[in-house]
Design a protein around this motif. Sequence first.
Motif, PDB file in Angstrom:
ATOM      1  N   SER A   1      23.206  34.175  37.149  1.00  0.00           N
ATOM      2  CA  SER A   1      23.111  35.597  36.844  1.00  0.00           C
ATOM      3  C   SER A   1      22.727  35.707  35.368  1.00  0.00           C
ATOM      4  O   SER A   1      23.573  35.637  34.478  1.00  0.00           O
ATOM      5  CB  SER A   1      24.437  36.293  37.150  1.00  0.00           C
ATOM      6  OG  SER A   1      24.266  37.693  37.070  1.00  0.00           O
TER       7      SER A   1
ATOM      8  N   TYR B   1      32.977  37.394  36.224  1.00  0.00           N
ATOM      9  CA  TYR B   1      32.595  36.559  37.378  1.00  0.00           C
ATOM     10  C   TYR B   1      33.760  35.690  37.868  1.00  0.00           C
ATOM     11  O   TYR B   1      33.568  34.798  38.692  1.00  0.00           O
ATOM     12  CB  TYR B   1      31.363  35.704  37.011  1.00  0.00           C
ATOM     13  CG  TYR B   1      30.143  36.587  36.891  1.00  0.00           C
ATOM     14  CD1 TYR B   1      29.297  36.788  37.979  1.00  0.00           C
ATOM     15  CD2 TYR B   1      29.891  37.293  35.719  1.00  0.00           C
ATOM     16  CE1 TYR B   1      28.221  37.640  37.896  1.00  0.00           C
ATOM     17  CE2 TYR B   1      28.816  38.159  35.624  1.00  0.00           C
ATOM     18  CZ  TYR B   1      27.984  38.331  36.718  1.00  0.00           C
ATOM     19  OH  TYR B   1      26.926  39.192  36.636  1.00  0.00           O
TER      20      TYR B   1
ATOM     21  N   TYR C   1      34.551  43.726  36.174  1.00  0.00           N
ATOM     22  CA  TYR C   1      33.103  43.758  36.473  1.00  0.00           C
ATOM     23  C   TYR C   1      32.521  45.081  35.949  1.00  0.00           C
ATOM     24  O   TYR C   1      32.467  46.087  36.649  1.00  0.00           O
ATOM     25  CB  TYR C   1      32.856  43.591  37.985  1.00  0.00           C
ATOM     26  CG  TYR C   1      31.402  43.281  38.306  1.00  0.00           C
ATOM     27  CD1 TYR C   1      30.864  42.012  38.090  1.00  0.00           C
ATOM     28  CD2 TYR C   1      30.562  44.275  38.803  1.00  0.00           C
ATOM     29  CE1 TYR C   1      29.538  41.738  38.368  1.00  0.00           C
ATOM     30  CE2 TYR C   1      29.226  43.995  39.086  1.00  0.00           C
ATOM     31  CZ  TYR C   1      28.731  42.727  38.865  1.00  0.00           C
ATOM     32  OH  TYR C   1      27.410  42.451  39.131  1.00  0.00           O
TER      33      TYR C   1
HETATM   34  C1  AVI Z   1      23.852  41.380  42.634  1.00  0.00           C
HETATM   35  N1  AVI Z   1      24.036  40.647  41.405  1.00  0.00           N
HETATM   36  C2  AVI Z   1      23.323  41.291  40.295  1.00  0.00           C
HETATM   37  C3  AVI Z   1      25.447  40.359  41.061  1.00  0.00           C
HETATM   38  C4  AVI Z   1      25.527  39.689  39.663  1.00  0.00           C
HETATM   39  O1  AVI Z   1      26.318  40.181  38.851  1.00  0.00           O
HETATM   40  O2  AVI Z   1      24.794  38.735  39.417  1.00  0.00           O
HETATM   41  C5  AVI Z   1      26.086  39.484  42.117  1.00  0.00           C
HETATM   42  C6  AVI Z   1      27.462  39.022  41.723  1.00  0.00           C
HETATM   43  N2  AVI Z   1      27.855  37.769  41.685  1.00  0.00           N
HETATM   44  C7  AVI Z   1      29.101  37.710  41.305  1.00  0.00           C
HETATM   45  N3  AVI Z   1      29.531  38.935  41.061  1.00  0.00           N
HETATM   46  C8  AVI Z   1      28.525  39.783  41.341  1.00  0.00           C
END
Ligand code: AVI
Length: 334
Positions: free
Chosen positions: A293, A215, A64
């Motif tokens: 997202s 993800y 991430y």
């Molecule tokens: C908060 N948001 C920007 C995250 C995204 O990457 O869309 C939430 C998330 N969903 C999965 N991983 C992180």
Amino acid sequence: MPASTPRTKASIRIDSHLADGDERSLADDARDGLTRPFKELPPKHFYDARGAELFDRITELPEYYPTRAERAILERSARELAKLTSASELVELGSGTAAKTRVLLDSLREAGTLVRYVPVDVTETMVRSCAEELTKEYPGLEVHGVIGDFERHLDRLPEATGPRLVVFLGGTIGNFEPASRERVLADVASLLGPEDHFLLGTDLVKDPAVLEAAYDDAQGVTAEFNRNVLRVLNRELGSDFDPDDFEHIAMFDPKHEWIEMRLRARREHTTVLRELDLSVHFEAGEELRTEISAKFTRERVRADLAGAGLELVRWLTDPDELFALTLSRLANPA
Ligand code: AVI
Ligand code: SAH
């Protein structure tokens, strides 16, 4: 009526605009989203205390990259941003733990302009703990926390006290469908005066394999975060979903340029949401969409901001162009 607690400490004030028992309008969203032919729930319901903790773990995962990339941009540009904005007030939408926000607070404090921080988040515990921590870390800083939904409550923010910098970090704007995104950006623009600025974090379009890994991490933390919404439904609406009955899916949709997270039922089953007196049936293989997202290009960000009456002041990216921060202001201040 917003329940408002006057000052609990000299430098902290917290307003709550969420009605009791109806936090984040979960009941309405569940009734609406789980009775559609293609089931879906809005992503804001991920963030109970456990969901917030899982999100924090996501931000540390090797796959991430957005949090690290955005932090790197902030660290490189915070001084310039402080100089460009001379902000006395930092308003943050979806503030969470405000981990990266400290970089901006530091630079504004160093520039000698910082007076007040206004974190806005739907998760009450986050706003309260963030306010407590920041007043300790930044002696003299006023914190006016707002517990609320930035899709519904942006008109209830406290009056600006000086040049304002509104920030919306993390790429959370990408979690909204284009029409809602347009509305949120227009609402943000309505918070700005001629001296104010808006700093928006957006994840950028890139190799789908990199996106999908971000993800669907190897440790399964994102899968747990995704399934957490079922635990929220069980606790708040009296359902009895077994999270293990659902497989975590993350796929890039090249047409919309967004990641979709879904939960796919491993077997046919029915659950009753007792609080809603609603029976919900899943076929084996049926999917519930839990999040989009969206990933952006510079042109997309420019056009979205322009649609809200905002013009680009700075476009800032990391060396690998993974993520972008865009500083903007009103194009035609009254
Ligand atoms: C908060 N948001 C920007 C995250 C995204 O990457 O869309 C939430 C998330 N969903 C999965 N991983 C992180
Ligand atoms: N800004 C932080 C946190 C991002 S996680 C970062 O960049 O790391 C998304 C945050 O937005 C969570 O804290 C969640 O509670 C909040 N949030 C999501 N939807 C919201 C909404 N509609 N209104 C207010 N807060 C919301």
